[in-house]
Write an enzyme that holds these catalytic residues in place. Structure first.
Site, PDB file in Angstrom:
ATOM      1  N   LYS A  91     -12.358  -3.005  19.053  1.00  0.00           N
ATOM      2  CA  LYS A  91     -10.974  -3.438  19.278  1.00  0.00           C
ATOM      3  C   LYS A  91     -10.434  -3.030  20.648  1.00  0.00           C
ATOM      4  CE  LYS A  91     -10.280  -3.575  14.358  1.00  0.00           C
ATOM      5  NZ  LYS A  91      -9.426  -3.406  13.197  1.00  0.00           N
ATOM      6  N   ASN A 129       0.857  -1.198   0.000  1.00  0.00           N
ATOM      7  CA  ASN A 129       0.000   0.000   0.000  1.00  0.00           C
ATOM      8  C   ASN A 129       0.890   1.244   0.000  1.00  0.00           C
ATOM      9  OD1 ASN A 129       0.551   0.754   2.872  1.00  0.00           O
ATOM     10  ND2 ASN A 129      -0.358  -1.258   3.188  1.00  0.00           N
ATOM     11  N   LYS A 145     -14.778   1.218  15.650  1.00  0.00           N
ATOM     12  CA  LYS A 145     -13.466   0.552  15.761  1.00  0.00           C
ATOM     13  C   LYS A 145     -12.965   0.586  17.210  1.00  0.00           C
ATOM     14  CE  LYS A 145      -8.997   0.569  13.380  1.00  0.00           C
ATOM     15  NZ  LYS A 145      -8.263   1.018  12.206  1.00  0.00           N
ATOM     16  N   ASP A 165      -4.814  -6.249   4.715  1.00  0.00           N
ATOM     17  CA  ASP A 165      -5.973  -7.007   5.196  1.00  0.00           C
ATOM     18  C   ASP A 165      -6.032  -8.386   4.543  1.00  0.00           C
ATOM     19  OD1 ASP A 165      -6.959  -4.933   6.795  1.00  0.00           O
ATOM     20  OD2 ASP A 165      -7.894  -3.973   5.065  1.00  0.00           O
ATOM     21  N   PHE A 169      -5.179   3.931  14.553  1.00  0.00           N
ATOM     22  CA  PHE A 169      -5.474   4.922  13.521  1.00  0.00           C
ATOM     23  C   PHE A 169      -6.630   4.412  12.672  1.00  0.00           C
ATOM     24  CE2 PHE A 169      -1.480   6.579  14.690  1.00  0.00           C
ATOM     25  CZ  PHE A 169      -1.447   7.886  14.225  1.00  0.00           C
ATOM     26  N   LYS A 194       8.649 -17.090 -10.940  1.00  0.00           N
ATOM     27  CA  LYS A 194       7.907 -15.966 -11.517  1.00  0.00           C
ATOM     28  C   LYS A 194       6.736 -16.493 -12.358  1.00  0.00           C
ATOM     29  CE  LYS A 194       8.387 -12.007 -14.477  1.00  0.00           C
ATOM     30  NZ  LYS A 194       9.077 -11.491 -15.628  1.00  0.00           N
TER      31      LYS A 194
END
Ligand SMILES: Cc1cc2nc3c(=O)[nH]c(=O)nc-3n(C[C@H](O)[C@H](O)[C@H](O)COP(=O)(O)O)c2cc1C
Length: 402
Positions: free
Chosen positions: A343, A209, A339, A277, A325, A287
């Site tokens: 959590k 990311n 959240k 995720d 975050f 490859k």
């Protein structure tokens, strides 16, 4: 911060000019003290011009110690918030390790109560000499900080250890030793995760990311400056900060394993890493070749690190705190509050990614959300200042709860 920069007689003395400028540009007041040997490599005029302050010590125009009606060595020793010797010669390390005070700098080094930092630079054989090693050990035992030299090509033509550490790293170390500690974080064991994770598809392709890790690294620095013992678990390629125990990881699974091992020993955790995720169901050993027709990538869910840490969080007396975050593009507060509850977090810092600010070098804003609801936003600020604001905000809340 008031920084006294001692410059001794090594080839790397010219690089102290860049450091003096960098520190001055960052808003610190920098006064330089040159040794007589140092003044053969760099002039007081250069240092005084870059810092806007007088340069003390050896000066061809004013002899060794500047004529002064006051006791200059004591005044300078009291003035400094931190004394940094850059570059530090074998000779000056030896002087201070053995209590010698035969010029202005060595006298200040004995007289000051400020933290002292050394950035040595010398030929590899000198650096490895048992006498130099013993002097370094003595200085560490006095509580001094050493910024180890790097390996590389030295001015003497040899390659090896002894090259002055990177100027940015020395500036980071000065910040670490000279910053004001915050009572509620001092001596606390804090886990920080930062950076992206990377999930391999085959030997050349991967899923990742846009996180650089910068925000988490700046938070780790701010926690370190506040006096916490920071343990950083870092994905990506960014350099680890000075004085922080850093474990480098590649995948979400590796980050989970590292967190699980450290978490029981921690007082708190700030999870800033952008963890994948999903990961590919299988990693091809070779490859993957082009094929005709549609290609489908099979993904499986990775473990939710924050959820796991939240489940194992100690509560009550000696309880742990957990901060996360949320990068949201819509319904920021609702998602963050959900959240927080799911959590078992103490606060969630909401990043508005709709504006595209969270993943770059631009100024950013974070809104803390706690069980009391959304709090006044922090920022907009550059990431280093935002990290300090976040840590100060959390230290304040911890302090008021204690
Ligand atoms: C050209 C030259 C380069 C030197 N470079 C270094 C060096 O990189 N590191 C070091 O420890 N000493 C170096 N020295 C030796 C020091 O200058 C010498 O030990 C001096 O007495 C140090 O004084 P000071 O610690 O008061 O600055 C060098 C000497 C010369 C002539």
């Amino acid at each position: 911060m008031k920084i006294l920069l001692g410059i001794t007689g090594g080839i790397a003395a010219y690089r102290a000019a860049d450091l003096a400028r960098l520190l001055t540009n960052r808003g610190h007041t920098v006064r330089c003290v040159l040794t007589e040997a140092g003044a053969r490599f760099i002039t007081p005029l250069t240092l005084a011009s870059l810092t806007g302050e007088a340069c003390y010590g050896a000066n061809p125009d004013h002899h060794e110690w500047r004529p002064s009606p006051s006791v200059e060595h004591i005044e300078l020793a009291r003035w400094a918030d931190v004394v940094a010797v850059v570059p530090a010669t074998a000779n000056m390390l030896g002087n201070t390790a053995n209590g010698l005070a035969n010029d202005l700098l060595s006298t200040v080094l004995l007289a000051t109560k400020a933290p002292i930092l050394w950035a040595p630079a010398m030929n590899t054989a000198m650096w490895e000499h048992p006498a130099v090693r013993a002097n370094l050990e003595r200085l560490k035992a006095f509580g001094h900080t050493i910024v180890e030299p790097a390996e590389g090509m030295l001015a003497c033509g040899e390659a090896g250890a002894g090259k002055l550490a990177d100027i940015e790293r020395i500036a980071d170390a000065i910040r670490a030793v000279g910053s004001e500690r915050l009572g509620s974080l001092r001596g606390k064991q804090v886990l920080v995760t930062a950076g992206p994770t990377r999930e391999d598809l085959d030997p050349v392709r991967l899923l990742t990311n846009r996180s650089t890790g910068e925000m988490g690294i700046e938070i780790a620095r701010a926690l370190r400056d506040a006096g916490a013992e920071v343990h950083l678990i870092l994905g990506g390629d960014m350099e680890a900060p000075f004085g922080i125990e850093t474990m480098r990881v590649r995948t979400a699974d590796a980050m989970m394993a590292a967190c699980a091992e450290l978490w029981p020993k921690m007082d708190g955790c700030l999870a800033a890493a952008a963890v994948a995720d999903q990961r590919p169901q299988a990693i091809a050993a070779e490859k993957v070749k082009k094929a005709d027709g549609p290609e489908i990538l099979e993904l499986v869910r990775t473990e939710d690190i924050l959820l796991n840490l939240g489940k194992q969080k100690r509560v009550g007396v000696g309880g742990q705190w957990l901060l996360g975050f949320a990068a949201e593009s819509e319904h920021h507060v609702e998602y963050a509050s959900a959240k927080l509850a799911k959590k078992k977090l103490d606060a969630v810092f909401v990043n508005d990614i709709a504006s595209g600010k969270a993943f770059g070098h631009q100024d950013n804003t974070l809104t803390p959300v706690t069980a009391d609801g959304p709090q006044p936003p922090l920022g907009p600020l550059p990431k280093d200042q935002l990290a300090s604001a976040l840590v100060a905000w959390w230290a304040g809340r911890l302090g008021s709860k204690a």
